[in-house]
Design an enzyme around this catalytic site. Structure first.
Site, PDB file in Angstrom:
ATOM      1  N   GLU A  16      17.132   1.209  77.672  1.00  0.00           N
ATOM      2  CA  GLU A  16      17.021  -0.239  77.495  1.00  0.00           C
ATOM      3  C   GLU A  16      16.827  -0.663  76.050  1.00  0.00           C
ATOM      4  O   GLU A  16      16.996  -1.831  75.726  1.00  0.00           O
ATOM      5  CB  GLU A  16      15.900  -0.813  78.355  1.00  0.00           C
ATOM      6  N   ASN A  17      16.483   0.278  75.175  1.00  0.00           N
ATOM      7  CA  ASN A  17      16.305  -0.042  73.756  1.00  0.00           C
ATOM      8  C   ASN A  17      17.301   0.696  72.862  1.00  0.00           C
ATOM      9  O   ASN A  17      17.122   0.761  71.646  1.00  0.00           O
ATOM     10  CB  ASN A  17      14.873   0.302  73.320  1.00  0.00           C
ATOM     11  N   ASN A  27      13.197  -4.250  81.225  1.00  0.00           N
ATOM     12  CA  ASN A  27      13.212  -5.710  81.104  1.00  0.00           C
ATOM     13  C   ASN A  27      13.966  -6.231  79.889  1.00  0.00           C
ATOM     14  O   ASN A  27      14.025  -7.427  79.691  1.00  0.00           O
ATOM     15  CB  ASN A  27      11.785  -6.248  81.093  1.00  0.00           C
ATOM     16  N   HIS A  28      14.544  -5.394  79.074  1.00  0.00           N
ATOM     17  CA  HIS A  28      15.305  -5.860  77.908  1.00  0.00           C
ATOM     18  C   HIS A  28      16.765  -6.053  78.284  1.00  0.00           C
ATOM     19  O   HIS A  28      17.622  -5.253  77.963  1.00  0.00           O
ATOM     20  CB  HIS A  28      15.179  -4.872  76.744  1.00  0.00           C
ATOM     21  N   ASP A  56      11.969   5.884  76.449  1.00  0.00           N
ATOM     22  CA  ASP A  56      12.855   5.002  75.681  1.00  0.00           C
ATOM     23  C   ASP A  56      13.578   5.716  74.540  1.00  0.00           C
ATOM     24  O   ASP A  56      12.939   6.339  73.700  1.00  0.00           O
ATOM     25  CB  ASP A  56      12.062   3.846  75.069  1.00  0.00           C
TER      26      ASP A  56
END
Length: 98
Positions: free
Chosen positions: A39-40, A67-68, A8
């Site tokens: 995703e972050n 999943n974000h 991440d």
């Protein structure tokens, strides 16, 4: 072929770190393809076109997500940024392929 996979990348600080370090790291280690989980990348949750482009400018070749996906801005990212892997757990109605 030499692959480098990053976990991440979180927020502005993570993007700035990559801007600073990734180009040289890729050169020094003869990295052919860099894959990063983005995703972050946008404020620690989700990704925007701006953060995807920033990762690309740093030397990230492919961005993975997870999943974000709740950020509204993400719906346009798949149309404008093709070097991104769409997670299998995205709803079928969500933009993107894969």
């Amino acid at each position: 072929m030499r692959l480098f996979f990053l976990g991440d990348v979180v927020g502005e600080m993570g993007c700035r770190f990559l801007m600073d370090k990734l180009p040289r790291f890729k050169r020094e280690h003869n990295i052919d393809v860099c894959i990063a989980n983005g995703e972050n990348a946008s404020h620690g949750k989700g990704i925007t076109l701006n953060s995807a482009e920033t990762l690309n400018m740093c030397g990230v070749d492919v961005i993975t997500l997870g999943n974000h996906w709740t950020r509204r801005e993400m719906t346009t990212v798949f149309d404008d940024f093709r070097d991104m892997v769409r997670p299998a757990n995205f709803p079928k109605a969500h933009p993107g392929e894969g």
